[in-house]
Design an enzyme around this catalytic site. Structure first.
Site, PDB file in Angstrom:
ATOM      1  CB  SER A 147      -0.944  -0.034   1.207  1.00 56.21           C
ATOM      2  OG  SER A 147      -1.896   0.985   1.163  1.00 56.21           O
ATOM      3  CG  ASP A 199      -7.101  -3.813  -3.606  1.00 53.75           C
ATOM      4  OD1 ASP A 199      -7.926  -2.883  -3.560  1.00 53.75           O
ATOM      5  OD2 ASP A 199      -5.889  -3.654  -3.323  1.00 53.75           O
ATOM      6  CG  HIS A 238      -5.814  -2.614   0.116  1.00 50.65           C
ATOM      7  ND1 HIS A 238      -5.011  -2.321  -0.956  1.00 50.65           N
ATOM      8  CD2 HIS A 238      -5.330  -1.887   1.151  1.00 50.65           C
ATOM      9  CE1 HIS A 238      -4.083  -1.462  -0.591  1.00 50.65           C
ATOM     10  NE2 HIS A 238      -4.256  -1.171   0.680  1.00 50.65           N
TER      11      HIS A 238
END
Length: 516
Positions: free
Chosen positions: A180, A368, A393
């Site tokens: 991320s 996602d 995610h």
């Protein structure tokens, strides 16, 4: 309440002291540094007067009140740093247990009630099974995720961490696995530092927002919202207005406006990323917080926006250094918000300042659940490989499919040389026969090949299903440079048990010389 907190900390310390059986260690592995995304690092507040420390992220007891009193902050444009509203407190990142503790893992076997323990927990457990060892080949880097991804203090700490990992591993190349927003941090590092030649990078890209945090981390959504207004890192995650989107993300608002004849009418307004700033400014113009009895305005921060634009420039100019390999893994097969719409034709927005309290609807694309595929692949870097795997995610960090790919790329745990990370298959050649005959300008070649294809995703397939038969023919006319030729192939796929398929290929080609 304070006594209960002391008990929890005492239990954590006690469990840390319990000795576990020594796991298998592979001394030949290259070291790995894990870099989490937003909210993936444990944060502590340090009292300037007495030096006492207390965890403020992540915690169970008094979570929301400590979050607001210690983590709420204001941006200082002179330093580029967001500073806690409490003048007697500073926020630090603990560096215990080689940094893995700072990521949010107390111990792979310790679960003390925080959901965040699972962030990298499963991956760490898996990597230890492959032979990685904490402090020798497995490390973590935690950071204050409120700050800018190009904050010099953070980048200096990352540089020092890489140097210490390099030394601890005996001078081996380092693999970086970032998730991320951690990918943006490392990319800023590459853009502003001459990245050391011993880094080989693996990124897990994407963006993590606040959906579900109120139930997972005991923090109210509104408390988190007020923190993010003063976080440079969040402004740096905003859609870049200069990116050439295949599908442009839009902010749409159904608004009621007075028509030429004085009669109100409802219209749908659409704003591109660069055009949305005025809406943010108007919507947050009355935003404020009550801190210690004082009302503090928190509008959309144009100074942070200015800082974020410079960060976007750094990110756009970052390149993968020579000798470094970059891999991109992203989540797919989930409905992912892409464009957002407030109000409706029947219930339009009358005051933009009410957007903060309105429930939007979304136009979704593949991704996602948090990051669209297009965004996840928009790093601007030359990738050795890009692989999309089904997953959410954060949940993707617990996917066996991900572990098979990482194990292959990291060459860990006796990797299967026949594994293909792109399609998640293991292809085992079992038979290969080829014969060729050339006579009177005619060449005939026959080929027979057989493989076993193994994929865990097909473990429940029915071995009694009919075989799949497919054929293909290709022909090419004669020219001055080439001969006339024709080829025909038949492929037969036989389903078997335990995720296996047996594949037969039979092919024959005939070529006639151009002079014949």
């Amino acid at each position: 309440m304070a006594m209960l907190g002391d008990i929890v900390q005492s239990v954590e310390m006690l469990l840390k002291l319990i000795r576990k059986p020594q796991p298998y260690v592979d001394p030949d592995l290259d070291p790995v540094l894990l870099v989490p995304g937003i909210a993936g690092s444990i944060l502590k507040a340090v009292d300037h007067q007495n030096g006492n420390e207390e965890r403020v992220w992540v915690r169970i007891l008094e979570a929301d009140s400590k979050f607001c009193s210690k983590l709420w902050s204001r941006f200082d444009p002179s330093t580029g740093k967001t500073v806690s509203l409490d003048p007697s407190t500073s926020i630090t990142v603990p560096e215990e247990r080689y940094g893995l503790y700072a990521i949010d893992v107390l111990d792979p076997d310790l679960i003390i009630g925080q959901e965040s323990v699972y962030y990298f927990h499963d991956m760490i457990v898996e990597m230890i099974k492959w032979g990685f060892q904490e402090g020798k080949t497995l490390f973590g880097f935690g950071y204050d995720f409120r700050q800018s991804n190009r904050l010099q203090d953070t980048l200096d700490r990352l540089a020092a961490k890489l140097e210490s990992v390099y030394k601890a591993s005996g001078g081996k190349k380092i693999n970086i696995i970032s998730h991320s927003m951690g990918g943006l941090l490392v990319k800023c590092f590459m853009g502003l530092h001459s990245a050391p030649g011993y880094i080989a990078s693996t990124f897990l890209n994407g963006v993590s927002f606040v959906e579900g945090w109120e139930q997972n981390f005991f923090i109210s959504k509104w408390s988190m919202h007020q923190l993010l207004i003063e976080c440079p890192s969040i402004y740096e995650l905003m859609a870049c207005p200069y990116f050439h989107w295949q599908h442009m993300p839009l902010l749409e608002i159904w608004r009621e406006k007075e028509g030429c004849n004085g009669i109100p009418q409802t219209i749908l307004e659409s704003y591109r990323p660069g055009e949305s700033i005025d809406i943010f400014k108007e919507s947050l113009s009355g935003n404020s917080i009550d801190y210690g009895g004082e009302n503090i305005p928190l509008p959309f921060n144009l100074e942070i926006l200015k800082w974020a634009k410079e960060t976007h420039k750094v990110l756009s100019e970052a390149k993968v250094p020579s000798g470094v390999k970059f891999y991109n893994i992203y989540g797919i097969n989930l409905e992912t918000p892409h464009s957002v719409c407030y109000g409706s034709e029947e219930a339009p927005i009358t005051d933009i300042r009410d957007l903060r309290f309105s429930q939007p609807t979304y136009v979704c694309v593949d991704g996602d659940g948090t990051v669209p595929v297009e965004s996840a692949k928009a790093d601007g870097l030359n990738a050795e490989a890009r692989v999309g795997i089904p997953g959410e995610h954060r949940g993707i960090l617990c996917e066996p499919h991900l572990y098979r790919i990482l194990k292959h790329w990291l060459k860990a745990g006796n990797p299967d040389p026949f594994y293909n990370p792109i399609n998640d298959y293991v292809i085992l050649p079992t038979t290969f026969e080829m014969e060729s005959l050339h006579e009177n300008g005619i060449q005939v070649t026959s080929l027979k090949e057989e493989w076993e294809i193994i994929t865990e995703d097909q473990g429940n397939q029915d071995a009694n299903k009919n075989s799949l038969v497919s054929s293909v023919s290709v022909s090419q006319g004669p020219s001055k440079q080439s001969s006339r030729s024709k080829a025909h192939a038949t492929v037969i796929v036989h389903p078997q048990n335990e995720g296996k398929q047996h594949v037969e290929l039979n092919a024959i080609s005939v070529s006639i010389d151009a002079q014949s």
